[in-house]
Design a protein around this motif. Structure first.
Motif, mmCIF file in Angstrom:
data_model
loop_
_atom_site.group_PDB
_atom_site.id
_atom_site.type_symbol
_atom_site.label_atom_id
_atom_site.label_comp_id
_atom_site.label_asym_id
_atom_site.label_seq_id
_atom_site.Cartn_x
_atom_site.Cartn_y
_atom_site.Cartn_z
ATOM 1 N N LEU A 220 60.320 -41.222 -40.787
ATOM 2 C CA LEU A 220 59.766 -39.878 -40.909
ATOM 3 C C LEU A 220 60.798 -38.955 -41.538
ATOM 4 C CD1 LEU A 220 58.068 -39.565 -37.391
ATOM 5 C CD2 LEU A 220 56.980 -40.205 -39.545
ATOM 6 N N ASP A 221 60.317 -37.969 -42.269
ATOM 7 C CA ASP A 221 61.220 -37.022 -42.924
ATOM 8 C C ASP A 221 61.309 -35.743 -42.089
ATOM 9 O OD1 ASP A 221 62.982 -36.077 -44.794
ATOM 10 O OD2 ASP A 221 61.432 -35.354 -46.167
ATOM 11 N N ILE A 222 61.696 -35.902 -40.846
ATOM 12 C CA ILE A 222 61.874 -34.766 -39.938
ATOM 13 C C ILE A 222 63.353 -34.416 -39.919
ATOM 14 C CG2 ILE A 222 61.652 -33.961 -37.548
ATOM 15 C CD1 ILE A 222 59.248 -35.758 -37.242
ATOM 16 N N ALA A 223 63.659 -33.176 -40.283
ATOM 17 C CA ALA A 223 65.059 -32.777 -40.453
ATOM 18 C C ALA A 223 65.696 -32.279 -39.169
ATOM 19 C CB ALA A 223 65.165 -31.699 -41.528
ATOM 20 N N ALA A 224 64.891 -31.829 -38.204
ATOM 21 C CA ALA A 224 65.482 -31.241 -36.996
ATOM 22 C C ALA A 224 64.560 -31.455 -35.807
ATOM 23 C CB ALA A 224 65.746 -29.752 -37.200
ATOM 24 N N LEU A 225 65.176 -31.596 -34.661
ATOM 25 C CA LEU A 225 64.445 -31.650 -33.398
ATOM 26 C C LEU A 225 64.501 -30.271 -32.764
ATOM 27 C CD1 LEU A 225 65.634 -35.050 -31.880
ATOM 28 C CD2 LEU A 225 63.334 -34.490 -32.678
ATOM 29 N N GLN A 226 63.332 -29.741 -32.428
ATOM 30 C CA GLN A 226 63.265 -28.424 -31.822
ATOM 31 C C GLN A 226 63.516 -28.526 -30.315
ATOM 32 O OE1 GLN A 226 63.087 -25.776 -33.749
ATOM 33 N NE2 GLN A 226 62.939 -27.156 -35.520
ATOM 34 N N PRO A 227 63.879 -27.420 -29.670
ATOM 35 C CA PRO A 227 64.046 -27.452 -28.214
ATOM 36 C C PRO A 227 62.771 -27.920 -27.516
ATOM 37 C CG PRO A 227 64.968 -25.433 -29.126
ATOM 38 C CD PRO A 227 64.253 -26.120 -30.246
ATOM 39 N N TYR A 228 62.950 -28.771 -26.520
ATOM 40 C CA TYR A 228 61.846 -29.299 -25.717
ATOM 41 C C TYR A 228 60.792 -29.978 -26.594
ATOM 42 C CZ TYR A 228 64.092 -25.866 -22.714
ATOM 43 O OH TYR A 228 65.024 -25.132 -22.018
ATOM 44 N N SER A 229 61.241 -30.805 -27.517
ATOM 45 C CA SER A 229 60.325 -31.469 -28.447
ATOM 46 C C SER A 229 59.375 -32.437 -27.751
ATOM 47 C CB SER A 229 61.128 -32.231 -29.513
ATOM 48 O OG SER A 229 61.817 -31.341 -30.357
ATOM 49 N N PHE A 230 59.759 -32.933 -26.573
ATOM 50 C CA PHE A 230 58.942 -33.939 -25.897
ATOM 51 C C PHE A 230 58.574 -33.462 -24.489
ATOM 52 C CE2 PHE A 230 61.876 -35.947 -28.855
ATOM 53 C CZ PHE A 230 61.007 -36.636 -29.675
ATOM 54 N N LYS A 231 58.179 -32.222 -24.401
ATOM 55 C CA LYS A 231 57.853 -31.650 -23.095
ATOM 56 C C LYS A 231 56.608 -32.310 -22.497
ATOM 57 C CE LYS A 231 55.074 -27.832 -24.960
ATOM 58 N NZ LYS A 231 54.919 -26.365 -25.030
#
Length: 620
Positions: A220-231
């Motif tokens: 995947l071309d995801i550049a950043a993980l955001q806070p609480y990405s897997f809440k």
């Protein structure tokens, strides 16, 4: 009694004789219940399966038995799935439609397949799956819609699949997943999202999967993980993030709320070990950070991962693993650091080195010295994998695998030499405030000594420091902009496994006023600490001390006179205040007295007429 036994034995003999014929009869019934086995397909009465794999079929063939439970129509030319295409086969449990040219699936196409538990639509040309396609598939446990042309997952498209256990949606043109696309998937445990056009983690959509156990997000071309990405994924245990080339960091709260046992973040652009992101994962047992740009594992930052058993850092560009790097990890059994740039792996890096069972450290430029003695002593009890580690330096052992070392020669080859600093006398350096300075400290030894500095205020400086103070790779301490309080004695410490050596350097920072700086600007320069430049240093110091012009002398004289007059006036003022503070007093004293008569009986008239006598006294 004998008659009954003989009859029973006779019945068993008859059944055993006719058993093959009974099986043939059942097969005949299965085949004859419909039109027989379809042409070019293979049928099995025992498993009730019909295999029409790669038969160039343009439509669903006739003659499929009604009792069929497994139907394989993969690798054909089926263009679509229409309603009632499978209404004649209500007992189907597995249906494989992968590898066709299906471009659309009509709602209600599988309504009659109440017993279906596996459906594969992989490798077709589906662009959109409308609502109602999966209605009535309440018993479906496995669904594969990967490798299609799907652009979006609509809200509630899986809402009837309450028992679905595994879902594959990768290899699509997905650009967006609606927030409620996974609503209703209460039993889903495994989800694969890979090779899509997603640019962010579909956090809201994933939050509708309360029982998800394994999540695979690959390519995947995801550049950043955001806070609480897997809440809200409270039961997630296995998370795989693979081939995200733009991901260069994992924020500290990106994985917050997860209780993972397995975490794999591979083939990324990570440049630092994600210590903070892993702090709240005490149940983590397997960690894989291979194929990244992590150059160092620092000491004492993984102590909270007490259950960690395996660490993989293959091709991570590792340069060093510091002492106490795995402090607190008592059950570390497998460490894979192959194909890196490590020159050693010290015993002090491990909390419990005796627990280590497998160490993959091949394809590293290992320096065989005393730091690796512990590993060579355990070379017969630790598994090194298929490729044995080798020594890359030291004559006589270069290229020799660990298993070929003789016990009697270990102490001969595995040696270290104590550091020795080349400059062995105290240096004294004079530098003006505001200027930079370099204090050299070059050390030799085996292994290469690590150089650090201690400031006059007992602050430890290493190569990790940044700002005004920097320690270069060659041991030189650089202070970029000197301040007056930087003066003092600096201590250089060179240390390795064999010991340490020290050197002191005295720094004198001359503090100059604004006017003095303008006067000395063209005359001062940084003094070299090289002994060969001692004459030049003395000349510069003389010029800085005595190079005064007439203007400077006049200004200094005037300032001295003003200072002297000021002191005199101040003294007179003090005397005046002191004298005033003693009260009023006279310098002359007048004393009056009456002279005594010479005889008691004498007349006093003369004395009274003469009056009292007076005289004056002056106080000195």
């Amino acid at each position: 009694m004998v008659t009954c036994l003989s009859k029973a034995m006779l019945c068993r003999a008859v059944v055993s004789c006719w058993e093959p014929f009974l099986r043939l009869a059942l097969m005949a019934v299965f085949v004859s219940s419909s039109l027989g086995c379809p042409a070019r397909c293979e049928c099995s009465a025992q498993s009730k399966s019909v295999m029409c794999h790669r038969k160039r079929l343009l439509s669903i063939p006739d003659g499929i038995p009604i009792e069929t439970r497994i139907l394989d129509l993969s690798k054909n030319k089926l263009p679509a799935v229409n309603p009632d295409d499978f209404s004649s086969y209500p007992q189907l449990e597995e249906l494989d439609l992968s590898g066709n040219i299906i471009s659309h699936v009509e709602p209600g196409a599988f309504n009659s397949l109440l017993s279906l538990h596996s459906l594969s639509l992989r490798g077709n040309r589906i662009k959109l799956i409308p609502l109602g396609v999966f209605t009535s598939l309440a018993n479906l446990t496995l669904l594969d819609i990967s490798d299609n042309k799907i652009v979006i997952l609509l809200d509630y498209m899986f809402q009837d699949l309450h028992n679905l256990n595994s879902l594959e949606v990768g290899d699509n043109d997905l650009v967006y997943i609606s927030h409620r696309a996974f609503s209703g998937l209460l039993g889903l445990e495994t989800l694969a999202l890979e090779r899509c056009n997603l640019t962010a983690v579909p956090t809201e959509a994933l939050s509708h999967l309360p029982n998800l156990v394994s999540l695979h997000m690959r390519h995947l071309d995801i550049a950043a993980l955001q806070p609480y990405s897997f809440k809200k994924l409270f039961r997630l245990r296995h998370l795989e993030i693979d081939s995200w080339p733009s991901l260069d960091a994992i924020p500290s709260n990106a994985l917050h709320g997860l209780n993972l046992t397995t975490l794999s973040v591979t083939s990324t652009n990570l440049s630092a070990f994600p210590y903070q992101a892993l702090r709240h994962m005490p149940y983590l047992t397997h960690l894989n950070l291979s194929f990244s740009r992590i150059r160092q594992v620092e000491g004492g930052l993984l102590r909270e991962l007490v259950r960690l058993q395996e660490i993989h850092l293959v091709r991570a560009q590792l340069v060093s693993i510091e002492p106490y790097a795995f402090q607190g990890i008592r059950w570390l059994r497998v460490l894979n650091v192959s194909h890196n740039h490590l020159d050693t792996l010290e015993r002090a890096a491990f909390q419990a080195p005796e627990a280590l069972q497998k160490l993959l450290i091949d394809s590293n430029p290992l320096v065989c010295d005393c730091r690796l003695m512990w590993l060579l002593q355990r070379r017969h009890s630790i598994a090194f994998g298929d490729t044995q580690p080798e020594c890359s330096t030291t004559e006589g052992v270069h290229g020799r695998p660990f298993r070929e070392f003789k016990e009697s020669l270990l102490s001969y080859y595995m040696t270290c030499t104590k550091p020795r600093i080349q400059e062995n006398r105290t240096q004294t350096v004079f530098v003006d405030e505001g200027r930079p300075v370099r204090l050299p400290c070059t050390a030799e030894g085996t292994p290469r000594p690590m150089v650090s500095w201690v400031t006059p205020r007992r602050r430890l400086l290493t190569s990790k420091n940044s700002g005004r103070f920097m320690v270069h790779a060659n041991g030189t301490l650089e202070i970029q902009v000197l301040e007056a309080h930087d003066s003092g004695v600096y201590l250089c410490v060179a240390s390795n496994a064999a010991g340490n050596d020290t050197l002191m350097a005295s720094l004198v920072v001359r503090s100059l006023g604004t006017r003095d700086r303008s006067l000395y600007a063209n005359r001062t320069s940084q003094l070299s600490t090289d002994p060969s430049n001692a004459t030049a240093n003395a000349t510069n110091l003389y010029n800085m001390t005595f190079g005064l012009d007439l203007k400077t002398i006049l200004v200094s004289t005037a300032m001295g006179c003003f200072t002297f007059l000021g002191v005199v006036l101040f003294c007179f003022l003090l005397l005046f205040v002191w004298s005033r503070g003693k009260g009023k007093h006279k310098s002359n004293i007048d004393i009056e007295y009456v002279p005594r008569s010479k005889s008691d009986g004498g007349s006093t008239d003369g004395a009274e007429q003469a009056g009292p006598h007076r005289f004056n006294m002056k106080m000195i």
